[in-house]
Each structure stands twice: as structure tokens, then as C-alpha cells.
Design an enzyme around this catalytic site. Structure first.
Site, PDB file in Angstrom:
ATOM      1  N   LYS A  14       0.794  -1.148  -0.049  1.00 55.17           N
ATOM      2  CA  LYS A  14      -0.047  -0.008  -0.099  1.00 55.17           C
ATOM      3  C   LYS A  14       0.836   1.275  -0.050  1.00 55.17           C
ATOM      4  O   LYS A  14       0.500   2.120  -0.650  1.00 55.17           O
ATOM      5  CB  LYS A  14      -0.795   0.020   1.254  1.00 55.17           C
ATOM      6  N   ARG A  19       2.622   5.925  -3.231  1.00 54.07           N
ATOM      7  CA  ARG A  19       3.758   6.936  -3.802  1.00 54.07           C
ATOM      8  C   ARG A  19       4.269   6.686  -5.296  1.00 54.07           C
ATOM      9  O   ARG A  19       4.440   7.645  -5.752  1.00 54.07           O
ATOM     10  CB  ARG A  19       5.176   6.327  -2.897  1.00 54.07           C
ATOM     11  N   ARG A 115      -8.799  11.891  12.983  1.00 53.45           N
ATOM     12  CA  ARG A 115      -7.139  11.547  13.127  1.00 53.45           C
ATOM     13  C   ARG A 115      -6.451  12.964  13.083  1.00 53.45           C
ATOM     14  O   ARG A 115      -6.896  13.760  12.506  1.00 53.45           O
ATOM     15  CB  ARG A 115      -6.729  10.507  11.952  1.00 53.45           C
ATOM     16  N   SER A 160       7.053   9.242  12.306  1.00 51.27           N
ATOM     17  CA  SER A 160       6.131   8.937  11.334  1.00 51.27           C
ATOM     18  C   SER A 160       6.557   9.161   9.873  1.00 51.27           C
ATOM     19  O   SER A 160       7.243  10.117   9.617  1.00 51.27           O
ATOM     20  CB  SER A 160       4.916   9.937  11.590  1.00 51.27           C
ATOM     21  N   ASP A 313       1.963  -1.178  12.000  1.00 52.53           N
ATOM     22  CA  ASP A 313       0.660  -1.812  11.562  1.00 52.53           C
ATOM     23  C   ASP A 313       0.401  -2.930  11.785  1.00 52.53           C
ATOM     24  O   ASP A 313      -0.754  -3.610  11.456  1.00 52.53           O
ATOM     25  CB  ASP A 313       0.332  -1.418   9.891  1.00 52.53           C
TER      26      ASP A 313
HETATM   27  C1  S3P Z   1       2.501   4.938   6.147  1.00 47.35           C
HETATM   28  C2  S3P Z   1       3.100   5.242   7.619  1.00 47.35           C
HETATM   29  C3  S3P Z   1       2.590   4.677   8.651  1.00 47.35           C
HETATM   30  C4  S3P Z   1       1.456   3.512   8.660  1.00 47.35           C
HETATM   31  C5  S3P Z   1       0.619   3.758   7.422  1.00 47.35           C
HETATM   32  C6  S3P Z   1       1.340   3.866   6.170  1.00 47.35           C
HETATM   33  C7  S3P Z   1       3.093   5.217   4.899  1.00 47.35           C
HETATM   34  O1  S3P Z   1       2.014   5.795   9.380  1.00 47.35           O
HETATM   35  O2  S3P Z   1       0.760   3.490   9.747  1.00 47.35           O
HETATM   36  O3  S3P Z   1      -0.227   2.608   7.360  1.00 47.35           O
HETATM   37  O4  S3P Z   1       2.593   4.895   3.643  1.00 47.35           O
HETATM   38  O5  S3P Z   1       3.726   6.249   4.920  1.00 47.35           O
HETATM   39  P1  S3P Z   1       2.688   6.585  10.351  1.00 47.35           P
HETATM   40  O6  S3P Z   1       3.446   7.619   9.383  1.00 47.35           O
HETATM   41  O7  S3P Z   1       1.514   7.752  10.931  1.00 47.35           O
HETATM   42  O8  S3P Z   1       3.314   6.020  11.497  1.00 47.35           O
END
Ligand code: S3P
Length: 435
Positions: A14, A19, A115, A160, A313
Site C-alpha cells: 500500500k 507513492r 485523526r 512517522s 501496522d
Molecule cells: C504509512 C506510514 C505509517 C503507517 C501507514 C502507512 C506510510 O503511518 O501506519 O499505514 O505509507 O507512510 P505513520 O507515518 O502515521 O506511522
């Protein structure tokens, strides 16, 4: 339902799928993507990039073609951008819009509208973007991008990848060098793919492990051919299912094993899980292998909080494994789980208790006393697990149901389509193969 066996292949990653569409939409010429995850979250990203000028099509054979607008070329969307359930779409696209002369409104479903967006609003405001969010820094939110934006050096206050990526994507159309300082490493798909498209990006790793990422703006992108590897976060449900259902032996092909994503498999091995990597190789610049997983007697452990960002996740499904293990599993450092699609600490505690597991909730994690391999009771007659629009709760509890006496009833399976539309049919395939 019985043991899992045979060979399955999970859909594309995903994070990489989002991206590839975003960056393809910034390259002049045709970017081709195979293995793209066709889940609702990624389709929300595709719809938004179309609304800002990209041409994105899918061939009958499943190959996606993206004709982009060039870095800096995004157009004013005519309508609000509907992000559905997708935090990744929202936060990364806010980054892209931040350095364009565009005003955009972002809306989402009930889960996404709870969120926090302050974590991206803060750095993007420093770059010059202006925001009118709903109370608490939430969606619906309108933002006005800055052109030209101001390059910043930003130290991430929270581990993050979404915040890191938002700043880097904003930096693409910003003169000079945008710097992100990352004290705790998170998934690095943005860095890998930005380089692949031709951005000048360098990563310096300091003695204490801090990563300093520098991106030179006003890049010129070259279109790419991208092969998206299978999503380890989707494979996770099948790995745990095969570990906890007696008699299982399952091969999951083409699983992405980027070290910033794959910590779950190491933790499960530490618990005694038999997970073998076959044919380790590279797909689309990412390490990949087929995983052979056998039913195993799991043992509870204390999970090192240092691995949290590399399996952020995967905790809901790890909790399920822990509920079937012998002894106690202790998890800590999971504060971020409270601001995912649902509060995954409380929601999983309530769900597992309803299915008969012994669980204690702490501020930053769960303590789980497992059954030692005995099946859980399952949800009582008439009771249902509340999934709160969270795909990973629904899939984790479906896996718990496989190792329960009466099964687990779930209130709403529709959110599964956000990340793993073929989850139920694949589960059927793996179970029938064994029958
Ligand atoms: C993601 C980053 C994570 C993850 C999300 C996908 C990404 O979130 O939980 O499912 O694709 O950059 P956070 O950056 O909030 O940790």
C-alpha cells in the site's frame, strides 16, 4: 475452517502503491506500474492526482499508466479531495499541495475525520502553507499552498513516515534544500522512490542512528517503470493464521521485506514461529522473498519497543498471535496505535476479550496471557466485534476466528477493501487447498 496450505500471493504494498501514483503524477511522460494495490485507499490517491491534472489509466491486464504534469505542475482541483479512510493519502497529498499555488479542501470518512493532522500542519506551515482545519487540527480541512515555499530543516517530533514524506514531497517544489531529521527510522519507501525518479536526495546516518535526509528542490523527474512488491502488512494476517491454526503449512509468495517494515516476522520467530524465507531477491528496488510458514507452538515474549516503527501496522495481528501463545506477551511504546484508523490498543483489547482472550490494557500497550495453543472460545451468541471502520481490526479478528471454537463475529467487514480487497477470497483459497 481448517488448516491453511498451498501457495498464495498477497496484493501490492500500500505504501509503495500510493507513492508510485503520486510521483508518477509528477513526471512528464509515462510511468508504468505493475502490482499496484487496487484498494480503496490507493484509488483515493489516484482520484486526487487526476483531479490535480494527471492522467491515470489501467489496462485490462492490470498495468497502470500515469502521465504526469511535471514537478510544480499540479493544477487547482475543482472539488474537495475525498480521502475516504486513508491517512497516507491525506498527509502525503497535503505535502504535495503545500508548495503549489493551489487551494484544496480535504474530506474523509468518520474514522479519518478523527485523526490528527496537526503533525503535518506544523511543518507545512513553516514552509508557508496556510490551513483552516476543523477543531483539533482535523478534517475537513482547507489549505492554501505557498509558492514559492520556504525550505526548512525539520526534526520529526513523532516517528512517522507520513510526516517525513509530507515534508519531503513539499520540498520537491521548493527552492533549495529541505531537510528532515529522523531520530527513529521509519519506512523509507519515499526516499528510495524519490531517488529512483531522479530527485537529488541524500541520507546521512549519524553515530546515534539519527537519519538526516536532504532533498534538493525543483527536481526534474524521469518517468519510471515500477514493480510493486507484495505488502508485508497484508502477508502478516496469513503468516499469523498459518502459525496458529494446527496443521497449516502455507507459502506466501513475493512478500516485501524492507527492513523498515518487516519486524513482525522477527518477533514471531522470537516467539517460536517457523517462518522461512525462500528465494530472497529484489523487486522494484525492495528486498522480497517467499515465506514458508508452519503451524508453531508460540511462546509469549516482551516485545522490544525499538521495533515498533518497523511493524507499526502489525500489532493488531501480533496481539492475536499472543492470545494463542503460551505465557505472557507484553507490548510497550505503542502510543501511536491510538491515532490509527481506530484506537487499536483499546479496540483490540475489547475485541480479544469478547473472543475469550485474557488481555490487560496499559497506557502504551497490551499485556496478553495466551492460551498455550488452545482455541479461544469465540464471540458469544449474538455479540459482534466492533471494528470502528478499521480494516486491520476486521482482518485480525477474522484470523482470531480461525483459532476459536465458535468463531468470531465481526460487525463490519467492508473496511477490509481499503487495503486488501481479496482478503476473504484468499483466505478461502488457502483453507480449501488444505481441505
Ligand atoms: C504509512 C506510514 C505509517 C503507517 C501507514 C502507512 C506510510 O503511518 O501506519 O499505514 O505509507 O507512510 P505513520 O507515518 O502515521 O506511522
Amino acid at each position: 475452517m481448517g488448516a491453511l496450505s498451498g501457495k498464495i500471493r498477497v496484493p501490492g504494498d500500500k505504501s509503495i502503491s500510493h507513492r508510485s501514483i503520486m510521483l508518477g503524477a509528477l513526471a512528464v511522460g509515462e510511468t508504468k506500474v505493475t502490482g499496484l494495490l487496487e484498494g480503496e485507499d490507493v484509488l483515493s490517491t489516484a482520484a486526487a492526482m487526476r483531479a490535480m491534472g494527471a492522467t491515470i489509466t489501467r489496462s485490462d491486464s492490470g498495468e497502470w499508466s500515469i502521465h504526469g504534469v511535471g514537478v510544480g505542475g499540479l493544477l487547482q482541483p475543482q472539488q474537495a479531495l475525498d480521502m475516504g479512510n486513508s491517512g497516507t493519502s491525506t498527509r502525503l497529498l497535503m505535502g504535495l499541495v503545500a508548495s503549489h499555488a493551489i487551494t484544496a479542501t480535504f474530506v474523509g470518512d468518520a474514522s479519518l475525520s478523527k485523526r490528527p493532522m496537526g503533525r503535518v500542519i506544523d511543518p507545512l506551515s513553516l514552509m508557508g502553507a496556510e490551513f483552516t482545519p476543523s477543531p483539533g487540527g482535523r478534517l475537513p480541512l482547507t489549505m492554501r499552498g505557498a509558492f514559492p515555499a520556504v525550505p526548512i530543516s525539520y526534526r520529526l517530533p513523532v516517528a512517522s513516515a507520513q510526516v517525513k514524506s509530507a515534508v519531503l514531497l513539499a520540498g520537491l517544489n521548493t527552492p533549495g534544500i529541505t531537510t528532515v531529521i529522523e531520530p527513529i527510522p521509519t519506512r523509507d519507501h519515499s526516499e528510495r522512490m524519490l531517488k529512483g525518479f531522479g530527485a537529488e536526495l541524500e541520507v546521512e546516518i549519524e553515530a546515534d542512528g539519527t537519519r538526516v535526509i536532504r532533498l534538493r528542490g525543483e527536481a526534474e523527474f524521469r518517468p519510471q517503470t515500477i514493480v510493486v512488491p507484495g505488502d508485508p502488512s497484508s502477508a502478516a494476517f496469513f503468516v499469523v493464521a498459518a502459525l496458529i491454526v494446527p496443521g497449516s503449512e502455507l507459502i506466501i509468495e513475493n512478500v516485501g521485506l524492507n527492513p523498515t517494515r518487516a519486524a513482525l516476522f522477527g518477533v514471531l520467530r522470537q516467539m517460536g514461529g517457523q517462518i522461512e524465507e525462500l528465494d530472497r531477491r529484489e523487486v522494484g528496488g525492495e528486498p522480497v522473498a517467499d515465506l514458508r510458514v508452519r503451524h508453531s507452538a508460540l511462546k509469549g515474549i516482551a516485545v522490544d519497543p525499538a521495533v515498533v516503527p518497523s511493524m507499526v501496522d502489525e500489532f493488531p495481528v501480533l496481539f492475536v498471535a499472543a492470545a494463542l501463545a503460551e505465557g505472557r506477551t507484553v507490548t510497550t511504546g505503542l502510543e501511536e496505535l491510538r491515532v490509527k484508523e481506530s484506537d487499536r490498543i483499546t479496540v483490540m483489547r475489547v475485541a480479544l476479550e469478547l473472543a475469550g482472550a485474557r488481555v490487560t490494557e496499559t497506557e502504551d500497550g497490551l499485556i496478553i496471557d495466551g492460551t498455550g495453543g488452545d482455541p479461544l472460545a469465540g464471540t458469544p451468541e449474538g455479540a459482534e466485534v466492533a471494528t470502528h471502520l478499521d480494516h486491520r481490526i476486521a482482518m485480525s479478528m477474522a484470523v482470531a476466528g480461525l483459532a476459536s471454537r465458535s468463531g468470531v463475529a465481526i460487525d463490519d467487514t467492508r473496511p477490509i477493501a481499503t487495503s486488501f480487497p481479496v482478503f476473504e477470497s484468499l483466505l478461502e483459497t488457502a483453507s480449501t487447498a488444505a481441505a
